[in-house]
Structures are given as structure tokens and as C-alpha cells.
Scaffold this motif. Sequence first.
Motif, short mmCIF file in Angstrom:
data_model
loop_
_atom_site.label_atom_id
_atom_site.label_comp_id
_atom_site.label_asym_id
_atom_site.label_seq_id
_atom_site.Cartn_x
_atom_site.Cartn_y
_atom_site.Cartn_z
N ASN A 97 -12.41 14.21 -19.17
CA ASN A 97 -11.49 15.32 -19.42
C ASN A 97 -10.28 15.25 -18.49
OD1 ASN A 97 -12.82 16.51 -21.52
ND2 ASN A 97 -13.83 18.07 -20.29
N TYR A 152 -6.61 14.97 -20.10
CA TYR A 152 -5.67 16.09 -20.04
C TYR A 152 -4.65 15.94 -18.91
CZ TYR A 152 -8.83 17.93 -23.48
OH TYR A 152 -9.59 18.06 -24.62
N ASP A 210 -7.55 17.32 -11.12
CA ASP A 210 -6.49 16.53 -11.75
C ASP A 210 -5.15 17.23 -11.63
OD1 ASP A 210 -5.89 18.26 -14.12
OD2 ASP A 210 -7.96 17.80 -14.66
N ILE A 239 -5.26 24.88 -17.46
CA ILE A 239 -5.95 25.69 -18.46
C ILE A 239 -5.51 27.15 -18.29
CG2 ILE A 239 -8.24 26.43 -19.30
CD1 ILE A 239 -9.26 23.87 -17.65
N ILE A 248 -13.90 27.80 -22.09
CA ILE A 248 -13.93 26.35 -22.32
C ILE A 248 -15.34 25.78 -22.28
CG2 ILE A 248 -11.57 25.78 -21.62
CD1 ILE A 248 -12.63 25.23 -18.84
N TYR A 276 -15.02 25.26 -28.30
CA TYR A 276 -13.79 25.95 -27.90
C TYR A 276 -12.82 24.93 -27.30
CZ TYR A 276 -10.38 29.00 -25.86
OH TYR A 276 -9.19 29.60 -25.56
N ARG A 277 -11.59 24.94 -27.77
CA ARG A 277 -10.57 24.08 -27.19
C ARG A 277 -9.29 24.87 -27.05
NH1 ARG A 277 -12.52 20.88 -32.09
NH2 ARG A 277 -13.10 18.86 -31.25
N VAL A 278 -8.56 24.59 -25.98
CA VAL A 278 -7.29 25.27 -25.78
C VAL A 278 -6.29 24.77 -26.83
CG1 VAL A 278 -5.41 25.71 -24.17
CG2 VAL A 278 -7.75 25.48 -23.32
N SER A 294 -6.99 17.84 -28.31
CA SER A 294 -8.37 17.42 -28.08
C SER A 294 -8.80 16.37 -29.11
CB SER A 294 -9.29 18.64 -28.14
OG SER A 294 -10.60 18.25 -28.38
N GLY A 342 -11.68 14.03 -28.39
CA GLY A 342 -12.59 15.06 -27.90
C GLY A 342 -13.41 15.68 -29.03
N THR A 343 -14.64 16.12 -28.68
CA THR A 343 -15.49 16.75 -29.69
C THR A 343 -15.56 18.26 -29.48
OG1 THR A 343 -17.44 16.53 -28.30
CG2 THR A 343 -16.98 14.72 -29.81
N GLY A 344 -15.10 18.74 -28.34
CA GLY A 344 -15.20 20.17 -28.04
C GLY A 344 -16.58 20.55 -27.54
N GLY A 360 -18.10 18.61 -24.85
CA GLY A 360 -18.31 18.01 -23.53
C GLY A 360 -18.68 19.01 -22.44
N LEU A 361 -17.91 20.08 -22.33
CA LEU A 361 -18.16 21.03 -21.24
C LEU A 361 -19.40 21.88 -21.51
CD1 LEU A 361 -14.61 22.26 -20.15
CD2 LEU A 361 -16.16 20.73 -18.94
P1 ADP Z 1 -12.96 18.37 -25.59
O1 ADP Z 1 -13.80 17.36 -26.28
O2 ADP Z 1 -12.04 19.12 -26.51
O3 ADP Z 1 -12.29 17.83 -24.38
P2 ADP Z 1 -14.60 19.94 -23.76
O4 ADP Z 1 -15.77 20.81 -24.03
O5 ADP Z 1 -14.80 18.77 -22.85
O6 ADP Z 1 -14.03 19.48 -25.17
O7 ADP Z 1 -13.43 20.83 -23.17
C1 ADP Z 1 -13.08 22.05 -23.83
C2 ADP Z 1 -11.59 22.32 -23.69
O8 ADP Z 1 -11.28 22.63 -22.33
C3 ADP Z 1 -10.70 21.15 -24.03
O9 ADP Z 1 -10.42 21.10 -25.40
C4 ADP Z 1 -9.44 21.45 -23.21
O10 ADP Z 1 -8.62 22.37 -23.91
C5 ADP Z 1 -10.00 22.15 -21.98
N1 ADP Z 1 -10.14 21.24 -20.82
C6 ADP Z 1 -11.26 20.65 -20.37
N2 ADP Z 1 -11.04 19.93 -19.27
C7 ADP Z 1 -9.72 20.06 -18.98
C8 ADP Z 1 -8.86 19.55 -17.94
N3 ADP Z 1 -9.33 18.75 -16.95
N4 ADP Z 1 -7.55 19.91 -17.99
C9 ADP Z 1 -7.09 20.73 -18.96
N5 ADP Z 1 -7.84 21.23 -19.96
C10 ADP Z 1 -9.15 20.91 -19.97
#
Ligand code: ADP
Length: 258
Positions: free
Chosen positions: A161, A165, A189, A194, A202, A207-209, A214, A219-221, A223-224
Motif C-alpha cells: 500500500n 499510494y 510513506d 488518507i 479503510i 472500502y477505498r478512498v 485502487s 488493489g482488491t480493497g 488488504g487492510l
Molecule cells: P486496496 O486494495 O484498495 O489498496 P486496502 O484494504 O489495502 O485496499 O486499502 C483500503 C484503502 O485505504 C485503499 O483503497 C486506499 O484508499 C487507502 N490506503 C491504504 N493504504 C494507504 C496508504 N499507505 N496511503 C494512502 N491511502 C491508503
Amino acid sequence: VEVTGAPVINDVKDLKGAVLVFHDISDLKRVEEMRKDFVANVSHELKTPITSIRGFAETLLEDDMADEEIRKQFLNIILKESTRLQSLIHDLLELSKIEKEEMKLSLKLIEVDSWMQSSLTLIEQQAQKKSLLFTKEVERGITFYGDPDRLQQVILNLMYNAINYTGEGGRVILRVAETQSDVVIEVEDTGVGIPEDARSRIFERFYRVDRARSRNTGGTGLGLAIVKHIVEVHQGTIAVTSEVGKGSCFTVKLPKKL
Ligand code: ADP
């Protein structure tokens, strides 16, 4: 609220009153809503790449496409979308495995120095591709108990991530330190950041911003959501601080003894 009731009748069969029981089912309802949302989200996430793969494959078959460049372009889209599908299915399986096997962590004594090395090679390559400056500040000799494979996933997801990002030429830092009771892992980073209202969301599945961004970065949304789950199964915590346009910092704290 769910209500069940029964009449109260005395010895001579006179109706004396009634008993009403009120059940607060808001928790049940919420779980049910979340399950429905999840299924709807999964279906949507699967449908999008499939529609695109099918569309481009059909066009390739139907049209007599002489232009080699366009053929290549379409094939590349098909490849990219099927890779996305693969990651999505991988992440979904991973999430359901973690949920099912919460109690079955494979706990080992983790020696941070050597444990970290294997995941770092992969990350360093990715960072180089984007000309990011990657630094690690890892205290020597830290050991703690945890599931090494699952926790490696935590570091990889956070690092990917951070790389995804953050724009070219930016900086990503990985820190590992210890307190008396915890191991503290920080991934910082200098990326897009965010927004405040998104910070608590997140960690939710899908959920994605910025959905488009993404998707573009693969990205799959999920990861977190996976990261949070693994950390919590280890009785740890995860927190994020961030400033839009400046960068983000994720902090994971894991108790050294479970
Ligand atoms: P994704 O596969 O979309 O990255 P995650 O679950 O890893 O899904 O993250 C969810 C959302 O959180 C991302 O879509 C992004 O909008 C935001 N995000 C995660 N990590 C970061 C980061 N290091 N900097 C900025 N935004 C982040």
C-alpha cells in the motif's frame, strides 16, 4: 425490536394480563446487513473484470482485427483483468481462512532479523520500479511469539500500500522496535495521504478512498481488512495517522508473549 407475547390466565381461566418479551435484535440485524453488503460487494467486484474480459475477448473474435497494436492492447487488458480476478479470489480465500482458523495460529518464536529478510527482497524490487527511496530502521535482535507467515502478510500488505499510494520519487520507511511488552512495526510513506473521515473506514472490506486508483494499482480493497484481522487474532492493535498530500503512517503493536 422483536416482540413475543403470551396471555396470563389464572386458575379459573380468567385472563389476567399478558407477558411481552422485547428482544433487541439490532446486533443480529447489523450482522445480517453486513453479510448482505459483503455478498453484494463481492459480486460487484467479480462482475466488473469478467464483463471487461468477456467484452474484449468477443471483440477480438468478432472483428477482423488487422491492427496488431490494438490486438495487443486488448490482450493486455484481458491479462490485467484476469490477474485482478486472481488477486481478488486469493484475498477472499485468505480472509475466510483467517476467520475460520482464528484459533489455529501457528505460533513460533520469530527472530525479526531473519524473518524480515525474505519479505524485504520482494518489496525492495517494487520500490525500485517506482524510484522510491526505501529505508528500514530495524532494531537488531528482536524476538517475539507469533505466526510468522500471517504476520509477513501484514508487513507485505502495508508495504505494498505504501508503495502503491506514493508517487514516483517518494519515500517509504519500515521501522521495527520493541518496548518491554510489545513489538512495534511502523510503515510510513510520503504518499497521497488518507482524508480524516476515511481513516476509520479503510479497514472495512472493500472500502477505498479512490476506487479507480485502487483498481489501477491492482488493489482488491481487502488488504487492510486482512491486516486488521491478523493483528487482532494476535491480540495486537493497528492505528493510522495521516495528512492528505503529505503521507501516512501505519503502526502495528503486537504483544511479545501471547
Ligand atoms: P486496496 O486494495 O484498495 O489498496 P486496502 O484494504 O489495502 O485496499 O486499502 C483500503 C484503502 O485505504 C485503499 O483503497 C486506499 O484508499 C487507502 N490506503 C491504504 N493504504 C494507504 C496508504 N499507505 N496511503 C494512502 N491511502 C491508503
